[in-house]
Scaffold this motif. Sequence first.
Motif, short mmCIF file in Angstrom:
data_model
loop_
_atom_site.label_atom_id
_atom_site.label_comp_id
_atom_site.label_asym_id
_atom_site.label_seq_id
_atom_site.Cartn_x
_atom_site.Cartn_y
_atom_site.Cartn_z
N ARG A 24 -0.05 -6.85 3.96
CA ARG A 24 -0.17 -6.87 2.51
C ARG A 24 0.22 -5.53 1.90
N ALA A 25 -0.18 -4.44 2.57
CA ALA A 25 0.17 -3.11 2.08
C ALA A 25 1.67 -2.87 2.11
N ILE A 26 2.32 -3.30 3.18
CA ILE A 26 3.77 -3.10 3.30
C ILE A 26 4.51 -3.84 2.18
N GLU A 27 4.08 -5.06 1.88
CA GLU A 27 4.72 -5.81 0.80
C GLU A 27 4.53 -5.12 -0.55
N THR A 28 3.31 -4.64 -0.80
CA THR A 28 3.02 -3.97 -2.06
C THR A 28 3.81 -2.66 -2.17
N LEU A 29 3.85 -1.89 -1.09
CA LEU A 29 4.57 -0.62 -1.10
C LEU A 29 6.07 -0.85 -1.28
N HIS A 30 6.58 -1.89 -0.67
CA HIS A 30 8.01 -2.20 -0.79
C HIS A 30 8.37 -2.49 -2.25
N MET A 31 7.55 -3.31 -2.90
CA MET A 31 7.81 -3.65 -4.30
C MET A 31 7.64 -2.44 -5.21
N ALA A 32 6.62 -1.62 -4.93
CA ALA A 32 6.40 -0.44 -5.76
C ALA A 32 7.56 0.54 -5.62
N ALA A 33 8.11 0.65 -4.42
CA ALA A 33 9.26 1.55 -4.21
C ALA A 33 10.48 1.05 -4.98
N TYR A 34 10.73 -0.26 -4.95
CA TYR A 34 11.84 -0.83 -5.71
C TYR A 34 11.69 -0.55 -7.20
N ALA A 35 10.45 -0.62 -7.68
CA ALA A 35 10.18 -0.38 -9.11
C ALA A 35 10.08 1.10 -9.44
N GLN A 36 10.21 1.96 -8.42
CA GLN A 36 10.06 3.41 -8.60
C GLN A 36 8.70 3.75 -9.21
N ASP A 37 7.69 3.00 -8.80
CA ASP A 37 6.33 3.18 -9.30
C ASP A 37 5.54 4.02 -8.30
N GLU A 47 3.04 5.97 -8.75
CA GLU A 47 1.59 5.98 -8.94
C GLU A 47 0.93 4.83 -8.17
N ASN A 48 1.43 3.61 -8.35
CA ASN A 48 0.86 2.48 -7.62
C ASN A 48 1.18 2.55 -6.13
N PHE A 49 2.32 3.11 -5.79
CA PHE A 49 2.68 3.29 -4.39
C PHE A 49 1.65 4.19 -3.71
N THR A 50 1.32 5.30 -4.37
CA THR A 50 0.35 6.25 -3.81
C THR A 50 -1.03 5.63 -3.72
N ALA A 51 -1.44 4.90 -4.74
CA ALA A 51 -2.76 4.28 -4.73
C ALA A 51 -2.89 3.26 -3.61
N GLU A 52 -1.87 2.45 -3.40
CA GLU A 52 -1.90 1.44 -2.34
C GLU A 52 -1.89 2.08 -0.96
N LEU A 53 -1.10 3.13 -0.80
CA LEU A 53 -1.04 3.82 0.48
C LEU A 53 -2.39 4.43 0.83
N LEU A 102 -7.31 7.03 2.81
CA LEU A 102 -7.07 8.45 2.55
C LEU A 102 -7.60 8.80 1.16
N ALA A 103 -8.08 10.01 1.00
CA ALA A 103 -8.51 10.47 -0.31
C ALA A 103 -7.30 10.51 -1.25
N THR A 104 -7.56 10.37 -2.54
CA THR A 104 -6.47 10.33 -3.51
C THR A 104 -5.59 11.57 -3.43
N ALA A 105 -6.22 12.75 -3.35
CA ALA A 105 -5.45 13.99 -3.29
C ALA A 105 -4.57 14.04 -2.04
N PHE A 136 14.73 4.22 -2.74
CA PHE A 136 14.37 3.74 -4.07
C PHE A 136 13.15 4.42 -4.68
N LEU A 137 12.19 4.86 -3.85
CA LEU A 137 10.94 5.41 -4.41
C LEU A 137 11.21 6.64 -5.26
N ASP A 138 12.01 7.55 -4.74
CA ASP A 138 12.38 8.76 -5.47
C ASP A 138 13.91 8.85 -5.49
N PRO A 139 14.53 8.35 -6.56
CA PRO A 139 16.01 8.31 -6.60
C PRO A 139 16.67 9.65 -6.39
#
Length: 322
Positions: A175-188, A190-196, A202-205, A239-242
């Motif tokens: 589930r995490a891989i699918e969410t991270l993949h979509m977040a990377a495509y969207a260059q999101d 913030e959500n990529f970091t939160a899901e990871l 892991l702590a947010t920082a 895609f995450l960081d163009p």
Amino acid sequence: MTQSAPFPGFDGLMSLSRREGIDIRPTLLRVLTDLYVQSAVHTREEEQQFVELTSRLIDEVDDATRAAVRARLSIYPHTPEAIARRLALRSAAEQRAPQAATISTETPSTATQPARPATEAEQRVAALPMQPDDAAQINDMFFAAAPRERALILHNLAEAPLRPAVRIPAPRAKRAIETLHMAAYAQDAENFTAELGDALILATAMAERVVSDPGGEPLACALKALGMSSAVFEQVLMFLDPERGTSVDWVYRLSRLYDRLDERTALIMIAAWRGATVASARAKYRSMLHDDERHRARAGTTHGARPAAQPGTVPSRVGSNR
């Protein structure tokens, strides 16, 4: 001795070799040697530091590690004379050809020992979880290192007697891989970091530091721990960081690292990041408690200095009014 560029963080990590139950001296010696021989030229300060650190480890590691280091340095033309003598190597000018024969006579003796693979397996099974302070040392060393040094650290961590973090359950990882993949495509990011951070506990920082690190090696470890495929990992990089993803060299270097990286090493880094967070929290609360104790001590001193006659105990004044 002041810190030197070739070996960042190793003075702090030397404390790990003296802690009961955790012996990463073989790993440290291998990393030191790999870092040293990758450069053809060294300053006097670099050579002195290598000699000092290596001399403190070379007699305290197992025979297999010593033989591996000896083999590496036997074909290196600029091995310091002090270390060459400790390893029974000939002079630097005679090292290349003769030493190959010397190493070959020792290698079969270690290879014919049937207990060697079992010893490594037993070492991994008996490995102890990292203490928070140890994890903080590894974390600091890794983030302070340059890309090439990080690759060497990861390579040598595979043999370290440290217990990795528990593997992420397959349904959660998928589930995490699918969410991270979509977040990377969207260059999101913030959500990529939160899901990871949520998937790897892991702590947010720390999650933010892993994702934003310019080298990309921490992100490779995090996604390898989740079991992400190499193809999806490459897409995340692009895609995450163009801005970084357009660098062919950057993507290619991390893709090669990702293919060589094994799951156990990645999970060791996850354990180190979690432990480093605990160590940071302990240090923060320890400082707060220390300040509180100082405040109590000052308050107690002030209270003890108050006069003996307390308010309300004034018999003399009552008698004088009669």
